[in-house]
Design a protein around this motif. Structure first.
Motif, PDB file in Angstrom:
ATOM      1  N   ARG A 206       0.841  -1.197   0.000  1.00  0.00           N
ATOM      2  CA  ARG A 206       0.000   0.000   0.000  1.00  0.00           C
ATOM      3  C   ARG A 206       0.880   1.251   0.000  1.00  0.00           C
ATOM      4  O   ARG A 206       2.088   1.175   0.167  1.00  0.00           O
ATOM      5  N   GLN A 207       0.226   2.404  -0.087  1.00  0.00           N
ATOM      6  CA  GLN A 207       0.914   3.690   0.028  1.00  0.00           C
ATOM      7  C   GLN A 207       0.449   4.474   1.253  1.00  0.00           C
ATOM      8  O   GLN A 207       0.989   5.519   1.558  1.00  0.00           O
ATOM      9  N   LEU A 208      -0.540   3.975   1.970  1.00  0.00           N
ATOM     10  CA  LEU A 208      -1.083   4.699   3.114  1.00  0.00           C
ATOM     11  C   LEU A 208      -0.147   4.658   4.305  1.00  0.00           C
ATOM     12  O   LEU A 208       0.431   3.615   4.614  1.00  0.00           O
ATOM     13  N   THR A 209      -0.025   5.779   4.993  1.00  0.00           N
ATOM     14  CA  THR A 209       0.726   5.806   6.257  1.00  0.00           C
ATOM     15  C   THR A 209      -0.025   6.585   7.331  1.00  0.00           C
ATOM     16  O   THR A 209       0.478   6.751   8.428  1.00  0.00           O
ATOM     17  N   ILE A 210      -1.224   7.087   7.008  1.00  0.00           N
ATOM     18  CA  ILE A 210      -2.043   7.773   8.007  1.00  0.00           C
ATOM     19  C   ILE A 210      -3.095   6.801   8.513  1.00  0.00           C
ATOM     20  O   ILE A 210      -3.928   6.307   7.747  1.00  0.00           O
ATOM     21  N   PHE A 211      -3.045   6.494   9.802  1.00  0.00           N
ATOM     22  CA  PHE A 211      -3.921   5.506  10.397  1.00  0.00           C
ATOM     23  C   PHE A 211      -4.357   5.967  11.780  1.00  0.00           C
ATOM     24  O   PHE A 211      -3.728   6.826  12.410  1.00  0.00           O
ATOM     25  N   ASP A 212      -5.415   5.338  12.249  1.00  0.00           N
ATOM     26  CA  ASP A 212      -5.749   5.386  13.665  1.00  0.00           C
ATOM     27  C   ASP A 212      -4.733   4.511  14.388  1.00  0.00           C
ATOM     28  O   ASP A 212      -4.627   3.318  14.109  1.00  0.00           O
ATOM     29  N   LEU A 213      -3.977   5.093  15.303  1.00  0.00           N
ATOM     30  CA  LEU A 213      -2.906   4.341  15.949  1.00  0.00           C
ATOM     31  C   LEU A 213      -3.431   3.164  16.760  1.00  0.00           C
ATOM     32  O   LEU A 213      -2.741   2.162  16.933  1.00  0.00           O
ATOM     33  N   GLU A 214      -4.644   3.267  17.278  1.00  0.00           N
ATOM     34  CA  GLU A 214      -5.184   2.173  18.074  1.00  0.00           C
ATOM     35  C   GLU A 214      -5.501   0.943  17.231  1.00  0.00           C
ATOM     36  O   GLU A 214      -5.648  -0.144  17.763  1.00  0.00           O
ATOM     37  N   GLU A 215      -5.633   1.114  15.916  1.00  0.00           N
ATOM     38  CA  GLU A 215      -5.956  -0.041  15.087  1.00  0.00           C
ATOM     39  C   GLU A 215      -4.707  -0.837  14.690  1.00  0.00           C
ATOM     40  O   GLU A 215      -4.821  -1.915  14.114  1.00  0.00           O
ATOM     41  N   ILE A 216      -3.526  -0.324  15.012  1.00  0.00           N
ATOM     42  CA  ILE A 216      -2.295  -1.010  14.644  1.00  0.00           C
ATOM     43  C   ILE A 216      -1.897  -1.976  15.749  1.00  0.00           C
ATOM     44  O   ILE A 216      -1.732  -1.588  16.901  1.00  0.00           O
ATOM     45  N   GLU A 217      -1.737  -3.244  15.399  1.00  0.00           N
ATOM     46  CA  GLU A 217      -1.249  -4.232  16.359  1.00  0.00           C
ATOM     47  C   GLU A 217       0.265  -4.199  16.444  1.00  0.00           C
ATOM     48  O   GLU A 217       0.852  -4.184  17.526  1.00  0.00           O
ATOM     49  N   SER A 218       0.919  -4.179  15.278  1.00  0.00           N
ATOM     50  CA  SER A 218       2.378  -4.195  15.255  1.00  0.00           C
ATOM     51  C   SER A 218       2.878  -3.623  13.944  1.00  0.00           C
ATOM     52  O   SER A 218       2.164  -3.599  12.939  1.00  0.00           O
ATOM     53  N   ILE A 219       4.113  -3.150  13.978  1.00  0.00           N
ATOM     54  CA  ILE A 219       4.821  -2.734  12.772  1.00  0.00           C
ATOM     55  C   ILE A 219       6.158  -3.467  12.774  1.00  0.00           C
ATOM     56  O   ILE A 219       6.915  -3.388  13.740  1.00  0.00           O
ATOM     57  N   THR A 220       6.428  -4.168  11.695  1.00  0.00           N
ATOM     58  CA  THR A 220       7.630  -4.990  11.587  1.00  0.00           C
ATOM     59  C   THR A 220       8.453  -4.526  10.401  1.00  0.00           C
ATOM     60  O   THR A 220       7.920  -4.317   9.309  1.00  0.00           O
TER      61      THR A 220
END
Length: 1010
Positions: A206-220
């Protein structure tokens, strides 16, 4: 007896959340009630059977955690949902063990208990699976790849609109750079071992980097060739894998977070007041052989502010910008489910204001505001015992508002307009101005109308997965489909304005000369961009452990088709696979490959598709018998990988020779004349993807009962077939050379990571530290033969800055007569002088040399944390070393803009005969062909250490929360970009090149768990 029984707290459905779960999950009511009653009946049948739920502090369940009843010696292990059952009586002590390490002890006080373990503990980190490229779940102990993850709790410590901003200083081998603090446009550039990684969200690029932070479980982050081999032609830069949160078979859990933040500019160039400006301006004119224009009377008037209309002194920054702005954020999420359906939903709203002042009488908003609305729905379904599926939806609305002329133009005007240029308002209330300055900055801010931008993003992912145990135990097949659409529309409602120069005659008569016109508001809109992307994937997998042997494998075919604006589709198709084998979980073999290509290469040629294989080996040394006696070594793994990755960079059908109309030349006469045709850059029919060969060797382990974890990695990456223009380009050809696959670069480096955690009677402590040390080298660019060794780009660092070597200022007439001088320029005392490297008496291109650091580029970050009795505290420090920045922006130069621009406080320390050790050369007007050359004088140190983030929180006692019918309440305060230590006090080491300064943020919030 019945009255003593209580339902497990983490399985109980409060009435409202229970009905919400039923509604969202689509689960039949009878099925949900049956699932709840089954749990109750199990507990009733055995009153001493206790359930233990084990999670980390990110609220993620932990599998394979051992629990032990100290009294009976009985053991149990948590399943994939984090739950274990054990026979125990009230008051029994239960020990919690992770990979053989004792972590804590609890007392049984109820039928159900919840244990929260620190995610900072190295033992806990080992059992948490990492997320692979295409949604594979990989065990860290059983892979030879190089990956590192951070989780939800750390991501939410920063009040950021982009997830990239939350990664600063937390991952080894990554570099970040924030150019601007403008609302909605404050995302950082993110590098991974010197490259730009591909962003993958829930297994799909994807190209998206704007998110609701609470919806992110992890970033690897996946760094090596093995971890990225399945990407094929998109694996060169590594991958940033974002995994969103999913539901679990538990009661409904809801969370609401409200935050408000105050934002302040970190550094903004401080312009001179009218008096100092006028004095310095007179001096610059004299230096340029001109006469002064400001009389002593004028200087006195500026100093005393006795006549603010004829001798204005307007601080344009204070007149047009607020000292601070605000950001509010509200987030709601809910998760839960049962054996049939699981869900996670979230809604996030951000309202961020800018720094521009507003006119309260204006009926529309002219500030540079940003608002976003994000909604996420992830639903997973177990359709039957063999078939599962899921629907993941995302909707993102981003609205921004700005002054009609634009914030960038306003800030640029502030930097280019002196305080004495004109008054903001004339005595009659009209905007001040004159022929030279017709762009009254206040009018630009509040009187130029407004413009709006509307961005819309929609994402829908679907999957079906079926087990194939009837064919082979552990086999499965999965199909994935996805669609993404984005558009950006601008609405412009701007208008022109007139400015007036006030003139007073000798008799005192007041007249006004008008410049510009008060125009009507224009109204138009246009599509900024639009695009769409669809993705299809079919995968076949196998995961089986039998005896001493373990095998996991996946083979997939995928296709991604993207359309941007009016361009033709860009399509990448191919195959990919990965196979991992382990023997006794000691010896690991990993194989992976990508076989793919895109449609923007010549059809039928050998350059269209590529094969990208990789291999990895790992050895869990701590499982060997000869290390069992070394109790201080809890865990030790040696691993290595080597492979080939690619980068698809074809351009827009650049293998086809193109011609475009050129209205500048017409052949023939009258209406029948033919427009001339211009040949574009030469086509390259042999163009292909870029490639790299990567070696990675690492050692990771845990020491002293897993209280100290470490990882050390060495990498050597050879990039070749890079698309560049030949360094031997010649204008004799009459056209521009094409880009060709001839470039070669090398990157070598070391990544370091340390993690320490300790639980004591006075609280829990943890510390992390990471560093990336990298060397790079240009191997080949087809460079022309240079007459001197210092002129070669080959062999230097990638991106090395070249320029002249400054040698101080001309201090004496003797130096003016004896030193080598710049071609076409007659130097003066106080000008910059340069080293004549070839001793030919002339400063020219033959004296250009590397002016950046030759030592390795270093990035680093460190986190310290403490928690006790509900209080938690953390601090993050981040920085870089051996970096150079070119400080030649307008704010660093005096009297630009054709000699009419502003001057700044650093220019007061300019060279004069009485100030020979100044920090700035003698002042001049406009452009100086000698002093403004790119040189070591303007190449400033970009090294810095920044107190990036600090947070203090308090979680209310659970007993108090139960009394008010909530599961938990946490109040917190955090701050970002608090203090920066760098060599240049006038420059921010990141935002120096942007007009909009980076923001210091003070944030306050409360989180309620329902």
């Amino acid at each position: 007896m019945i009255k003593l029984l209580r339902k497990p707290q983490f399985l109980r459905f409060p009435p409202s959340s229970f009905w919400l779960m039923v509604l969202l999950s689509g689960c039949p009511l009878s099925h949900a009630i049956h699932a709840q009653n089954t749990t109750e009946n199990t507990q009733t049948s055995n009153p001493t059977l206790r359930t233990i739920l084990v999670t980390d502090d990110n609220d993620e369940v932990l599998a394979n955690v051992s629990i032990k009843n100290v009294r009976t010696g009985m053991f149990a292990t948590t399943s994939s949902n984090g739950i274990a059952t054990i026979d125990a009586q009230l008051g029994d002590k239960i020990g919690i063990y992770c990979v053989g390490t004792f972590l804590k002890e609890i007392s049984i006080k109820d039928i159900s208990e919840r244990v929260v373990l620190s995610s900072q503990n190295p033992a806990v980190a080992r059992i948490k699976p990492i997320r692979g490229l295409f949604n594979q779940s990989l065990q860290t102990e059983l892979t030879a790849g190089s990956s590192q993850a951070i989780y939800n709790k750390d991501l939410q410590k920063m009040p950021a609109t982009s997830i990239l901003n939350t990664l600063v200083g937390r991952l080894a081998g990554t570099s970040t750079f924030q150019f601007s603090g403008q609302p909605g446009s404050d995302a950082i550039s993110f590098g991974l071992r010197g490259q730009g990684p591909l962003v993958i969200i829930d297994g799909i690029p994807r190209q998206l980097t704007i998110f609701d932070l609470e919806e992110i479980e992890s970033i690897t982050v996946h760094k090596d060739a093995l971890s990225n081999a399945m990407l094929g032609v998109r694996g060169n830069g590594g991958a940033l894998v974002i995994n969103t949160r999913k539901g679990s078979a538990s009661n409904a859990k809801m969370s609401f977070t409200a935050q408000t933040a105050i934002q302040q500019p970190l550094k903004f160039p401080k312009g001179l007041d009218a008096y100092n400006y006028a004095k310095l301006y007179n001096e610059a004119r004299v230096n340029d052989g001109l006469t002064p224009v400001y009389t002593d009377a004028a200087l006195q008037a500026y100093a005393t502010n006795s006549d603010p209309y004829n001798y204005p002194n307007v601080n344009w920054r204070d007149a047009t910008l607020e000292p601070s702005s605000r950001m509010d954020r509200y987030t709601f999420s809910a998760t839960g489910g049962n054996n049939f359906s699981k869900y996670f939903i979230s809604f996030d709203h951000i309202n961020q204001t800018g720094l521009l002042k507003k006119n309260t009488t204006t009926p529309y908003n002219t500030n540079n505001n940003f608002k976003s609305y994000t909604i996420r729905s992830n639903v997973d379904l177990q359709l039957n015992s063999k078939l599962s599926g899921g629907i993941y939806l995302l909707g993102l609305i981003r609205n921004s508002n700005d002054a009609g002329i634009g914030t960038g133009n306003i800030l640029n005007s502030i930097l280019n307009t002196p305080n004495n240029a004109y008054p903001a308002y004339n005595p009659n209330g009209s905007y001040g101005g004159n022929q030279q300055f017709q762009n009254n900055i206040l009018a630009q801010t509040i009187g130029s109308g407004y413009q709006q931008n509307f961005k819309r993003d929609m994402l829908a992912d679907f999957y079906l997965k079926r087990t194939l145990d009837e064919i082979a135990s552990g086999m499965w097949i999965k199909a994935v489909g996805s669609y993404y659409a984005t558009l950006s529309e601008n609405v412009v409602r701007n208008k022109t304005f007139a400015v007036f120069q006030r003139n007073v005659s000798a008799t005192g008569q007041e007249t006004y000369q008008q410049f510009g016109v008060n125009g009507d508001q224009s109204n138009y809109n246009y599509m900024d961009y639009q695009g769409r992307s669809d993705y299809l994937e079919l995968s076949l997998g196998y995961d089986k452990n039998k005896g001493n042997h373990g095998v996991n494998a996946v083979l997939l075919a995928n296709r991604q088709n993207s359309v941007s604006g009016s361009e033709l589709p860009y399509t990448i198709t191919g195959l990919a696979g990965r196979m991992g084998y382990n023997y006794k979980q000691k010896y690991i073999l990993d194989l992976a490959f990508g076989l793919n290509g895109s449609n923007r290469y010549p059809t039928g040629g050998t350059t269209k598709y590529g094969f990208f294989p990789a291999v990895g080996l790992a050895w869990n040394i701590s499982k060997e018998d000869f290390l069992q006696s070394q109790a201080w070594i809890s865990y030790l793994k040696l691993y290595a990988s080597y492979g080939k990755n690619g980068n698809d960079n074809p351009g827009y059908f650049s293998y086809i020779q193109r011609y475009f109309d050129n209205t500048g030349a017409v052949f023939g006469t009258g209406a029948g004349g033919n427009t001339g045709v211009t040949e574009e850059p030469l086509a390259n029919p042999n163009i292909t993807f870029e490639k790299s060969n990567k070696l990675n060797i690492g050692l990771t382990g845990g020491l002293f009962d897993n209280s100290l974890g470490f990882t050390v990695e060495y990498y050597n990456m050879q990039y070749y077939d890079l698309l560049i223009q030949r360094g031997r380009n010649s204008s004799i050809l009459g056209n521009v050379y094409p880009t060709e696959n001839i470039g070669k670069n090398q990157y070598t480096g070391i990544d370091l990571q340390l993690n320490w955690q300790k639980s004591t009677s006075i609280g829990d402590f943890y510390a992390t530290a990471n560093a990336g040390i990298q060397n790079s080298k240009v191997i080949y660019i087809d460079e022309v033969t240079q007459p001197y060794s210092w002129m070669y780009r080959t062999g230097e660092r990638v991106g090395q800055l070249f320029g002249y070597i400054s040698d101080g200022f001309y201090q004496t007439t003797a130096e003016l007569q004896s030193r080598a001088t710049t071609v076409g320029y007659q130097p003066q005392l106080g000008d910059l002088k340069y080293k004549d490297l070839n001793n030919d008496g002339v400063i020219n291109q033959l004296d250009v040399a590397p002016i950046g650091p030759q030592s390795p580029y270093i990035t680093f970050g460190s986190t310290l944390g403490y928690s006790r009795k509900g209080f938690d505290f953390s601090v993050l420090v981040q920085g870089v070393a051996n970096r150079v920045i070119l400080a030649n922006a307008n704010s660093m130069l005096a009297f630009q803009n054709g000699g009419f621009g502003q001057a700044f406080e650093q220019h007061l320390d300019r060279w004069t005969p009485t100030n020979p050790n100044a920090s700035y050369p003698r002042v001049w007007l406009g452009t100086n062909t000698n002093n403004q050359l790119v040189s070591t004088f303007w190449a400033r140190s970009g090294d810095y250490v920044r107190l990036k983030n600090i947070e203090l929180g308090y979680t209310l006692p659970s007993k108090l929360c139960k009394n008010i019918k909530v599961q938990g309440i946490r109040v917190f305060a955090n701050a970002t970009n608090l203090v920066t230590f760098n060599a240049d006090k006038y420059l921010d080491p990141e935002g120096f090149s942007s007009n909009y300064p980076i923001q210091r943020v003070f944030n306050f919030g409360v989180n309620l768990k329902l």
